[in-house]
Design a protein around this motif. Structure first.
Motif, mmCIF file in Angstrom:
data_model
loop_
_atom_site.group_PDB
_atom_site.id
_atom_site.type_symbol
_atom_site.label_atom_id
_atom_site.label_comp_id
_atom_site.label_asym_id
_atom_site.label_seq_id
_atom_site.Cartn_x
_atom_site.Cartn_y
_atom_site.Cartn_z
ATOM 1 N N MET A 53 -8.420 -0.400 -3.040
ATOM 2 C CA MET A 53 -8.425 0.426 -1.832
ATOM 3 C C MET A 53 -7.589 1.688 -2.030
ATOM 4 O O MET A 53 -7.917 2.759 -1.506
ATOM 5 N N CYS A 77 -4.581 -1.913 5.250
ATOM 6 C CA CYS A 77 -4.266 -1.043 4.102
ATOM 7 C C CYS A 77 -4.595 0.410 4.414
ATOM 8 O O CYS A 77 -3.837 1.326 4.067
ATOM 9 N N SER A 78 -5.732 0.629 5.068
ATOM 10 C CA SER A 78 -6.130 1.985 5.409
ATOM 11 C C SER A 78 -5.178 2.607 6.431
ATOM 12 O O SER A 78 -4.821 3.785 6.328
ATOM 13 N N ARG A 128 -8.401 -4.869 4.939
ATOM 14 C CA ARG A 128 -8.749 -3.509 4.487
ATOM 15 C C ARG A 128 -8.326 -2.470 5.526
ATOM 16 O O ARG A 128 -7.846 -1.384 5.185
ATOM 17 N N TRP A 154 -15.247 -0.672 0.277
ATOM 18 C CA TRP A 154 -15.112 -1.403 1.541
ATOM 19 C C TRP A 154 -16.061 -2.595 1.612
ATOM 20 O O TRP A 154 -15.845 -3.517 2.406
ATOM 21 N N GLU A 210 -7.770 -6.233 -4.929
ATOM 22 C CA GLU A 210 -8.581 -5.452 -4.000
ATOM 23 C C GLU A 210 -7.752 -4.424 -3.239
ATOM 24 O O GLU A 210 -8.241 -3.332 -2.919
ATOM 25 N N THR A 264 0.827 -1.210 0.000
ATOM 26 C CA THR A 264 0.000 0.000 0.000
ATOM 27 C C THR A 264 0.855 1.252 0.000
ATOM 28 O O THR A 264 0.631 2.187 -0.776
#
Length: 235
Positions: free
Chosen positions: A64, A163-164, A160, A150, A60, A30
């Motif tokens: 994101m 990654c965020s 997720r 999401w 995916e 990421t």
């Protein structure tokens, strides 16, 4: 540089306990993608496949990045990912997941519900009443970031969140946004150690100062009444 990357990065950081290897790869991918660092993206996509992250999950992660790093970064990461798939003979066909007939209002409601899983007050980042333009952007975020991305299959919720969090380490100057995602991660079940290790993992990829700033924000969240633990004063 070889000794720094081999001894300090791979010997001391990649081998640390506290965060699963696959999440370290996801966080690093990421960060590399948001920085438009194509050689590092290529290396991390290969690493991801080597540790068992699926092609679907990799796609995916790129999705994101669209909102957290921008469309150019997402398209660049997708292009590099496709090149790695081709060199390894991997053929990926994802099912159609975005239904263009779904009304924006439905996406908005879906996005609000997903957002509230982490942050009960989804608009709590506003210090003042938003202007009409800011409100329009908020609506788009609820519809497409939270309602369309999401909620996509192919990547579990914990991945997720990793990654965020990684995106926020890269963009670490946005204190309130960082704080709220850390709070959401804790509510979802992340340990304080896992969150700190995301910052530690990325120190050599985005720079020590942003990583340290992320850790400082995390520690202030850990000491807040909602999340404070007896051992926090020893941190």
């Amino acid at each position: 540089m070889y000794r720094i990357s081999t001894e300090s990065l791979y010997g001391s950081i990649w081998s640390r306990p506290g965060l699963e290897l696959k999440y370290r790869v996801m966080a690093t991918l990421t960060a590399a993608a948001i920085q438009l660092a194509a050689p590092q993206v290529r290396a991390q996509v290969r690493n991801a496949l080597n540790v068992g992250i699926t092609p679907e999950e990799l796609i995916e992660i790129c999705m994101m990045i669209t909102f957290y790093g921008g469309i150019p970064a997402a398209y660049s990461a997708l292009a590099v990912t496709r090149e790695v798939f081709e060199e390894r003979g991997i053929d990926v066909t994802l099912p159609e997941t975005f239904d263009p007939s779904v009304a924006p209002e439905t996406l908005y409601e879906r996005g609000i519900a997903k957002h509230q899983e982490l942050m009960p007050d989804v608009f709590g980042f506003h210090p003042t009443e938003p202007t009409p333009v800011e409100h329009d952007l908020d609506v788009l975020m609820q519809e497409y970031l939270w309602g369309a991305i999401w909620t996509r299959p192919g990547l579990d919720m914990k991945s997720r969140i990793v990654c965020s969090l990684a995106a926020r380490v890269v963009k670490g100057q946005f204190d309130l946004s960082v704080r709220r995602m850390i709070e959401g991660a804790l509510r979802y079940g992340f340990s304080q150690t896992e969150i700190m290790e995301v910052g530690m993992q990325l120190a050599f990829y985005i720079g020590v100062l942003p990583a340290r700033a992320f850790m400082h924000i995390a520690n202030t969240v850990f000491r807040s009444p909602e999340f404070a633990q007896p051992e926090d004063d020893k941190r």
